[in-house]
Design a protein around this motif. Sequence first.
Motif, PDB file in Angstrom:
ATOM      1  N   UNK A 554      23.521  -1.778  -0.302  1.00 45.37           N
ATOM      2  CA  UNK A 554      23.884  -0.402   0.047  1.00 45.37           C
ATOM      3  C   UNK A 554      24.499  -0.366   1.434  1.00 45.37           C
ATOM      4  N   UNK A 555      25.583   0.392   1.547  1.00 47.57           N
ATOM      5  CA  UNK A 555      26.249   0.683   2.817  1.00 47.57           C
ATOM      6  C   UNK A 555      26.265   2.197   2.963  1.00 47.57           C
ATOM      7  N   UNK A 556      25.830   2.688   4.103  1.00 52.29           N
ATOM      8  CA  UNK A 556      25.745   4.135   4.270  1.00 52.29           C
ATOM      9  C   UNK A 556      26.055   4.516   5.710  1.00 52.29           C
ATOM     10  N   UNK A 557      27.175   5.205   5.903  1.00 51.56           N
ATOM     11  CA  UNK A 557      27.534   5.727   7.228  1.00 51.56           C
ATOM     12  C   UNK A 557      27.765   7.234   7.173  1.00 51.56           C
ATOM     13  N   UNK A 558      27.253   7.905   6.126  1.00 53.21           N
ATOM     14  CA  UNK A 558      27.408   9.355   6.038  1.00 53.21           C
ATOM     15  C   UNK A 558      26.733  10.017   7.231  1.00 53.21           C
ATOM     16  N   UNK A 559      27.345  11.058   7.752  1.00 50.96           N
ATOM     17  CA  UNK A 559      26.843  11.663   8.989  1.00 50.96           C
ATOM     18  C   UNK A 559      25.697  12.637   8.761  1.00 50.96           C
ATOM     19  N   UNK A 560      25.438  13.006   7.508  1.00 51.32           N
ATOM     20  CA  UNK A 560      24.341  13.931   7.228  1.00 51.32           C
ATOM     21  C   UNK A 560      23.647  13.512   5.946  1.00 51.32           C
ATOM     22  N   UNK A 561      22.375  13.872   5.823  1.00 55.46           N
ATOM     23  CA  UNK A 561      21.662  13.528   4.597  1.00 55.46           C
ATOM     24  C   UNK A 561      21.979  14.500   3.473  1.00 55.46           C
ATOM     25  N   UNK A 562      22.602  15.614   3.776  1.00 53.57           N
ATOM     26  CA  UNK A 562      23.084  16.539   2.749  1.00 53.57           C
ATOM     27  C   UNK A 562      24.305  17.279   3.288  1.00 53.57           C
ATOM     28  N   UNK A 563      25.279  17.493   2.437  1.00 50.19           N
ATOM     29  CA  UNK A 563      26.550  18.122   2.812  1.00 50.19           C
ATOM     30  C   UNK A 563      27.242  17.353   3.938  1.00 50.19           C
TER      31      UNK A 563
END
Length: 761
Positions: A554-563
């Motif tokens: 898994x790679x995850x650089x999303x800036x928020x956990x939702x929206x």
Amino acid sequence: MFLLAAGLVQAQKVALVLSGGGAKGVTHIGVIRALEEQGIPINYIAGTSMGAIIGGLYAAGFSPDEMQYMITSEDFKSWVSGKINSKYIYFFRKQQPDAAWFNFKFRYDSVFQTVLPTNIISPVQMDFALMEIYSSASAVARDDFDSLFVPFRCVASDIAENKPLTLRKGNLGSAIRASMTFPFYFKPIRIDGKLLFDGGMYNNFPADVALQDFNPDIIIGSKAASNYAPPNENNVLSQIETMLMQKTDYNLYCDNGVMISPHLKSITVNDFSYTEAFVDSGYVAALRAIPAIRSFVTDTVSYEEIRARRQAFNNSKPPLYIDSIFVNGINSKQSLYIDKLLRTHYNRRSNRHSGAEQMSLAGIKPEYFKLIGEDRIDSPYPQLNFNPVTGHFKFHLDARRENKLFAELGGLISSNTTNEIFAQFQYNYWGKYAMSTLLNGYFGRFYNSAVWRTRIDFPADRPYYLEAGFTGSQWNYFKTTTYFFDDKTPSYILEHDNYFSIEGGIPFIAKGKISLGAEAGRRRMDYYQVNTFSRSDTTDKTYFDFYSPYTAIEINSLNRKQYANSGVRLYAGLRFISGREKNVPGSTGLDSTVFIGYHNWFQFKFSYENFFFSKGKLTFGFLTEVVLSNQEFFHNYTASMLMAPSFAPVYEMKTFILPRFHASNYAGYGLRGLVTIVKNVDFRLEGYVMQPFQEIESTTGHAAVYGQEFESRHFIGTSALVYQSPLGPIALSLSYYDHKENPYSLLFSLGYIIFNKRSLE
């Protein structure tokens, strides 16, 4: 007499005094640029707060262009906002997302005493940056501010003595950090045992310090601040500022002096959105003051001479190489943990190359922010102390272990039946390795869940973790529009998911990890096989006792956990599932015989979402998801459908059952468009299509059968107005779901539509 007069002209000394003023203080850069261009010598420099930062940069050998580039950089924005740059947020260290709104830290000696924060903005990024920027210059000067590129003074406030303190020696970065520590915005620091705050509390314009310490012939002042207006009865911060900040007499204390006062708009202390305009204002104001300055300053220094002196000073700066690490404030085992973690990059490279290798600050930096991300230490303060014998630095870290107990609260308030309360408690142990144990619970009409999870982190050359836990969850799906505090019968589908899990993982990039684990537990599904039933009817019950080893990347650089509105998430997982099915028929089924069967299958899931384009207020992204498996049917259609993976790209879809979006093999794709209306407010428009390989259909006897290959596809559309509030997202959404009885859904929500992880996902 002529020769004597000429000598006196050559001996003429000019001191530049820079006021505080928060973000308005960047105007000093423009002032310095204009003075250099006009050949006005700057022999001494003194400053307070933002004036100390700019003055310190100049004294450390930075040119006006370099200063402006630094102040307008994205890195600087993260320093003053307290938000750690995303490139230093390590996914490997992050816990599973939850519905928390805020957290509380408890004192070690009493769970009844919470620790109130002493600062609004985290100083972690800024402290490291000040160390990185000023340490080399401080080493050249041997911590004597008179030996910098330009002799320098800054002013801080001694809290215990209630008086200003002039800083003349010591670590340059620490002195500047003390001078700009505005109360409640930043945490104070200690120097020589004294707790220090912003110098502007007692002396926001240190012309008296420049006169006393340097005895210059001429003082040029750059004023970017003013005394605070009378306090506002509705603004607590203005009241505190008025109480803490004494009025400053912006006096040059010198007959031969010129004050430069550019006209600047009123802004908050940390609003750096007008930096370039303020720098220009300072430049223009300084040019207008040149005739007045020239009435006192007869000497001229060429730009080439200034540049040559600056280059000579900068060439003497030692590179930031580290030969030892010292940690103060924690026990020996915890110090060993930090030492091993900070040396990870160095040790890994040393193993690949023969011979010893010098530790650079650049190599330690990413490991340092990994440490910060673990929440093991509270208020860390780093320093580099130069050793002139070795020519290297000692990395010194003052640290205090973080509180052992944490509590988090949150949940969801919505216009449908998914309202819930979330609570979590976490205990941290820290020695040669780090361990955390947490308990959480979700409580609501639709969803109830509890989790116990323990994780151990090992600070090896290639760090790794081991985690074990238990999750128990219940989903109650029903057709009603009442709220969670009403009677919850009758239900349409009730799911229980109870399982133990164990997992280990290692990072392979900053935003990625590889994990290997296994789950074992029971799924139970209570359901009616028809859509019409009475209170006297009984549900079918399907039990599935299973075990499932798996591996995932898994790679995850999303800036928020939702929206989220920026970043990337990629997940690829392969698992084997083996289990025993038991079906106990209810009154709505056609068969009254208890069924027992065994199932074994492989399942591969690939998901990739990417916000690939952002310009101005417009952002575009996409989502791709593929599931492949050789999963067999369960005893009836409903059980087969519930056990099949589902495509749910819209958060609301996790709160109801849409049979058409469940399939053993499918591909889904969608596009996302976002418009940022104002800061933290987005309008989102998203559309998705799901293509099952073969749809799961029901026979008249409630058995499951496959439809034709690629026979049908299903569509989803959603629009939402989202405000990212301090508690969590506040959203108003209108969605369309293909094949739903009422395809349109209007939802208002405050908080997170996030649940504990399901098994087999």
